[in-house]
Design a protein around this motif. Structure first.
Motif, PDB file in Angstrom:
ATOM      1  N   ALA A 141       5.419  56.629 -25.217  1.00 45.61           N
ATOM      2  CA  ALA A 141       5.042  56.870 -26.776  1.00 45.61           C
ATOM      3  C   ALA A 141       3.818  57.381 -27.105  1.00 45.61           C
ATOM      4  O   ALA A 141       3.541  58.526 -27.689  1.00 45.61           O
ATOM      5  N   ALA A 142       2.727  56.596 -26.252  1.00 49.61           N
ATOM      6  CA  ALA A 142       1.256  57.519 -26.527  1.00 49.61           C
ATOM      7  C   ALA A 142       1.185  58.793 -26.090  1.00 49.61           C
ATOM      8  O   ALA A 142       0.545  59.600 -26.706  1.00 49.61           O
ATOM      9  N   LEU A 143       1.691  59.004 -24.836  1.00 51.43           N
ATOM     10  CA  LEU A 143       1.857  60.502 -24.377  1.00 51.43           C
ATOM     11  C   LEU A 143       2.382  61.373 -25.424  1.00 51.43           C
ATOM     12  O   LEU A 143       1.758  62.665 -25.577  1.00 51.43           O
ATOM     13  N   VAL A 144       3.514  61.007 -26.095  1.00 52.13           N
ATOM     14  CA  VAL A 144       4.346  62.039 -26.991  1.00 52.13           C
ATOM     15  C   VAL A 144       3.327  62.094 -28.102  1.00 52.13           C
ATOM     16  O   VAL A 144       2.974  63.254 -28.832  1.00 52.13           O
ATOM     17  N   ALA A 145       2.539  61.029 -28.518  1.00 47.41           N
ATOM     18  CA  ALA A 145       1.755  61.144 -29.902  1.00 47.41           C
ATOM     19  C   ALA A 145       0.595  62.232 -29.620  1.00 47.41           C
ATOM     20  O   ALA A 145       0.130  62.699 -30.495  1.00 47.41           O
ATOM     21  N   PHE A 146      -0.190  61.916 -28.564  1.00 47.90           N
ATOM     22  CA  PHE A 146      -1.224  62.778 -27.886  1.00 47.90           C
ATOM     23  C   PHE A 146      -0.760  64.121 -27.730  1.00 47.90           C
ATOM     24  O   PHE A 146      -1.440  65.176 -28.421  1.00 47.90           O
ATOM     25  N   ASP A 147       0.394  64.503 -27.544  1.00 51.93           N
ATOM     26  CA  ASP A 147       0.916  65.903 -27.368  1.00 51.93           C
ATOM     27  C   ASP A 147       1.144  66.358 -28.672  1.00 51.93           C
ATOM     28  O   ASP A 147       0.711  67.572 -29.022  1.00 51.93           O
ATOM     29  N   ASN A 148       1.790  65.566 -29.458  1.00 54.82           N
ATOM     30  CA  ASN A 148       2.029  66.025 -30.998  1.00 54.82           C
ATOM     31  C   ASN A 148       0.642  66.223 -31.789  1.00 54.82           C
ATOM     32  O   ASN A 148       0.719  67.226 -32.749  1.00 54.82           O
ATOM     33  N   PHE A 149      -0.256  65.316 -31.581  1.00 54.31           N
ATOM     34  CA  PHE A 149      -1.379  65.477 -32.202  1.00 54.31           C
ATOM     35  C   PHE A 149      -2.237  67.138 -31.833  1.00 54.31           C
ATOM     36  O   PHE A 149      -2.481  67.719 -32.800  1.00 54.31           O
ATOM     37  N   GLU A 202     -11.307  63.580 -26.738  1.00 49.29           N
ATOM     38  CA  GLU A 202     -11.025  62.125 -26.443  1.00 49.29           C
ATOM     39  C   GLU A 202      -9.470  61.908 -26.338  1.00 49.29           C
ATOM     40  O   GLU A 202      -9.205  61.300 -25.418  1.00 49.29           O
ATOM     41  N   ILE A 203      -8.808  62.723 -26.937  1.00 50.58           N
ATOM     42  CA  ILE A 203      -7.248  62.578 -26.883  1.00 50.58           C
ATOM     43  C   ILE A 203      -6.856  63.085 -25.500  1.00 50.58           C
ATOM     44  O   ILE A 203      -5.958  62.618 -24.711  1.00 50.58           O
ATOM     45  N   GLU A 217      -5.577  58.169 -35.512  1.00 46.82           N
ATOM     46  CA  GLU A 217      -5.263  56.561 -35.562  1.00 46.82           C
ATOM     47  C   GLU A 217      -4.125  56.244 -34.963  1.00 46.82           C
ATOM     48  O   GLU A 217      -3.805  55.133 -34.329  1.00 46.82           O
ATOM     49  N   LYS A 218      -2.938  56.987 -35.454  1.00 50.37           N
ATOM     50  CA  LYS A 218      -1.850  56.615 -35.155  1.00 50.37           C
ATOM     51  C   LYS A 218      -1.451  56.760 -33.369  1.00 50.37           C
ATOM     52  O   LYS A 218      -0.691  56.036 -32.907  1.00 50.37           O
ATOM     53  N   ALA A 219      -2.176  57.839 -32.846  1.00 49.87           N
ATOM     54  CA  ALA A 219      -1.977  57.972 -31.363  1.00 49.87           C
ATOM     55  C   ALA A 219      -2.621  57.107 -30.788  1.00 49.87           C
ATOM     56  O   ALA A 219      -2.214  56.588 -29.648  1.00 49.87           O
ATOM     57  N   LEU A 220      -3.789  56.450 -31.131  1.00 52.79           N
ATOM     58  CA  LEU A 220      -4.654  55.465 -30.660  1.00 52.79           C
ATOM     59  C   LEU A 220      -4.041  54.210 -30.701  1.00 52.79           C
ATOM     60  O   LEU A 220      -3.993  53.325 -29.848  1.00 52.79           O
ATOM     61  N   LEU A 221      -3.295  53.949 -31.933  1.00 53.60           N
ATOM     62  CA  LEU A 221      -2.522  52.665 -32.072  1.00 53.60           C
ATOM     63  C   LEU A 221      -1.481  52.717 -30.891  1.00 53.60           C
ATOM     64  O   LEU A 221      -1.262  51.579 -30.373  1.00 53.60           O
ATOM     65  N   TYR A 222      -0.561  53.797 -30.386  1.00 53.81           N
ATOM     66  CA  TYR A 222       0.247  53.563 -29.584  1.00 53.81           C
ATOM     67  C   TYR A 222      -0.339  53.238 -28.466  1.00 53.81           C
ATOM     68  O   TYR A 222       0.085  52.554 -27.463  1.00 53.81           O
ATOM     69  N   TYR A 223      -1.637  53.999 -28.088  1.00 51.62           N
ATOM     70  CA  TYR A 223      -2.277  53.773 -26.809  1.00 51.62           C
ATOM     71  C   TYR A 223      -2.809  52.195 -26.620  1.00 51.62           C
ATOM     72  O   TYR A 223      -2.823  51.672 -25.609  1.00 51.62           O
ATOM     73  N   ASP A 224      -3.297  51.780 -27.710  1.00 48.33           N
ATOM     74  CA  ASP A 224      -3.898  50.378 -27.862  1.00 48.33           C
ATOM     75  C   ASP A 224      -2.904  49.435 -27.095  1.00 48.33           C
ATOM     76  O   ASP A 224      -3.174  48.298 -26.609  1.00 48.33           O
ATOM     77  N   LEU A 225      -1.315  49.670 -27.362  1.00 52.88           N
ATOM     78  CA  LEU A 225      -0.528  48.649 -26.881  1.00 52.88           C
ATOM     79  C   LEU A 225       0.000  48.724 -25.220  1.00 52.88           C
ATOM     80  O   LEU A 225       0.946  48.311 -24.856  1.00 52.88           O
ATOM     81  N   LYS A 226      -1.092  49.738 -24.816  1.00 54.85           N
ATOM     82  CA  LYS A 226      -0.870  49.843 -23.241  1.00 54.85           C
ATOM     83  C   LYS A 226      -1.389  48.612 -22.586  1.00 54.85           C
ATOM     84  O   LYS A 226      -1.104  48.095 -21.438  1.00 54.85           O
ATOM     85  N   LYS A 227      -1.959  47.738 -23.322  1.00 50.80           N
ATOM     86  CA  LYS A 227      -2.543  46.274 -22.864  1.00 50.80           C
ATOM     87  C   LYS A 227      -1.058  45.425 -22.362  1.00 50.80           C
ATOM     88  O   LYS A 227      -1.119  44.669 -21.649  1.00 50.80           O
ATOM     89  N   PHE A 228       0.050  46.204 -22.855  1.00 51.79           N
ATOM     90  CA  PHE A 228       1.618  45.149 -22.436  1.00 51.79           C
ATOM     91  C   PHE A 228       1.864  45.919 -21.109  1.00 51.79           C
ATOM     92  O   PHE A 228       2.872  45.576 -20.442  1.00 51.79           O
ATOM     93  N   MET A 229       1.199  47.098 -20.750  1.00 50.82           N
ATOM     94  CA  MET A 229       1.271  47.925 -19.552  1.00 50.82           C
ATOM     95  C   MET A 229       2.798  48.142 -19.259  1.00 50.82           C
ATOM     96  O   MET A 229       3.235  47.960 -18.108  1.00 50.82           O
ATOM     97  N   THR A 230       3.673  48.702 -20.294  1.00 45.11           N
ATOM     98  CA  THR A 230       5.017  48.840 -20.071  1.00 45.11           C
ATOM     99  C   THR A 230       5.065  50.265 -20.354  1.00 45.11           C
ATOM    100  O   THR A 230       4.479  50.963 -21.030  1.00 45.11           O
ATOM    101  N   GLY A 231       5.960  50.959 -19.690  1.00 44.65           N
ATOM    102  CA  GLY A 231       6.374  52.527 -19.531  1.00 44.65           C
ATOM    103  C   GLY A 231       6.480  52.794 -20.800  1.00 44.65           C
ATOM    104  O   GLY A 231       6.263  54.140 -21.231  1.00 44.65           O
ATOM    105  N   GLU A 232       7.582  52.251 -21.787  1.00 44.56           N
ATOM    106  CA  GLU A 232       7.735  52.735 -23.070  1.00 44.56           C
ATOM    107  C   GLU A 232       6.437  53.047 -24.025  1.00 44.56           C
ATOM    108  O   GLU A 232       6.474  54.038 -24.603  1.00 44.56           O
ATOM    109  N   TYR A 233       5.654  51.829 -23.960  1.00 51.07           N
ATOM    110  CA  TYR A 233       4.498  52.006 -24.699  1.00 51.07           C
ATOM    111  C   TYR A 233       3.604  53.480 -24.631  1.00 51.07           C
ATOM    112  O   TYR A 233       3.013  54.090 -25.067  1.00 51.07           O
ATOM    113  N   LEU A 234       3.428  53.553 -23.046  1.00 50.96           N
ATOM    114  CA  LEU A 234       2.700  54.648 -22.431  1.00 50.96           C
ATOM    115  C   LEU A 234       3.253  55.982 -22.770  1.00 50.96           C
ATOM    116  O   LEU A 234       2.612  57.068 -23.235  1.00 50.96           O
TER     117      LEU A 234
END
Length: 274
Positions: free
Chosen positions: A190-198, A210-211, A171-188
């Motif tokens: 962060a999502a990639l790091v969360a996916f990798d850690n997961f 899915e990840i 859920e934490k990884a998805l939360l980071y990715y849900d912020l992609k709606k802002f389409m900024t590199g920092e959120y993306l």
């Protein structure tokens, strides 16, 4: 007539209850610790854990070091457990184990220390600090008593606890990715790091498919918003993620979406090269 019998029965129950409460109050005020001890054990065996707890709490300082202290302390932990006060139960089971580590009840107390923490573990969407503590305690128990009769129950509890941590991380990884709606590199990023850690923390997870797909999508989106000099490299990374994905999930429900991203990445690289 039937109502008369019913009323009489209620009156008898009320009288017994009042008498029982009166006896308990007398016990509380009594200076006879042996009488209190016997009553506490009796209450415990009858399932009246509140009264057993109250009496045991009064006499534990008095009987410290005596033969009866061992069983009294062991039951004391259970009186909290059966009342649903799991943190207190875990504390007193640990105290028992530390104090009476040669007791016949030491193994069970060590197990109940971890199992009480497991019972106190919250829903996956809340803070999981207590779940991690329970995992450490239960794994420690299994390491210490690998042949214990409590191991299957400890294993089942560990499985549930790890599932909570897995769901929380997902859920934490998805939360980071849900912020992609802002389409900024920092959120993306962060999502990639969360996916990798997961994937590092939960190999073989039910969420990995899915990840790994979202990893392709996130890297593609990151390439789209990157400065010109970084775009080719990031499109290529998205392609690399895609190739890993299709090697593992040849019939994935995300396959069509992944292929579309892959084809667009190739097209973008061709344009950048020209």
């Amino acid at each position: 007539m039937r109502n008369s019998y019913k009323n009489l029965f209620i009156l008898i129950l009320l009288a017994v209850s009042i008498s029982s409460c009166s006896d308990f109050r007398k016990l509380q005020k009594s200076d006879d610790w042996e009488k209190k001890y016997d009553a506490a054990i009796r209450y415990y065996e009858q399932g009246d854990y509140y009264k057993a707890n109250v009496l045991l709490e009064q006499i534990l300082p008095i009987i410290k070091g005596s033969e009866k202290a061992e069983i009294a302390n062991f039951y004391y932990g259970y009186t909290y457990y059966y009342q649903g006060q799991y943190l207190l139960a875990s504390h007193y089971f640990k105290t028992f184990y530390d104090t009476f580590n040669r007791s016949q009840f030491a193994e069970e107390a060590r197990f109940m220390f971890g199992y009480s923490l497991f019972q106190d573990s919250p829903r996956y969407n809340l803070d999981q600090a207590s779940s991690k503590e329970a995992i450490t305690a239960l794994q420690g128990f299994i390491n210490l008593y690998p042949n214990s009769e409590f191991v299957p129950k400890a294993d089942a509890a560990l499985s549930q606890l790890r599932s909570k941590l897995e769901r929380k991380a997902y859920e934490k990884a998805l939360l980071y990715y849900d912020l992609k709606k802002f389409m900024t590199g920092e959120y993306l990023k962060a999502a990639l790091v969360a996916f990798d850690n997961f994937q590092d923390d939960f190999p073989g997870s039910i969420y990995t498919e899915e990840i790994q797909y979202l990893e392709i999508e996130a890297m593609y989106n990151l390439a789209e918003v990157s400065i010109y000099s970084l775009r080719k490299e990031r499109y290529q990374e998205a392609i690399d993620f895609y190739e890993i994905f299709i090697d593992t999930y040849k019939e994935s429900k995300y396959l069509k979406k992944a292929e579309k991203i892959y084809e667009d990445c190739l097209e973008q690289i061709r344009k950048l090269n020209s």
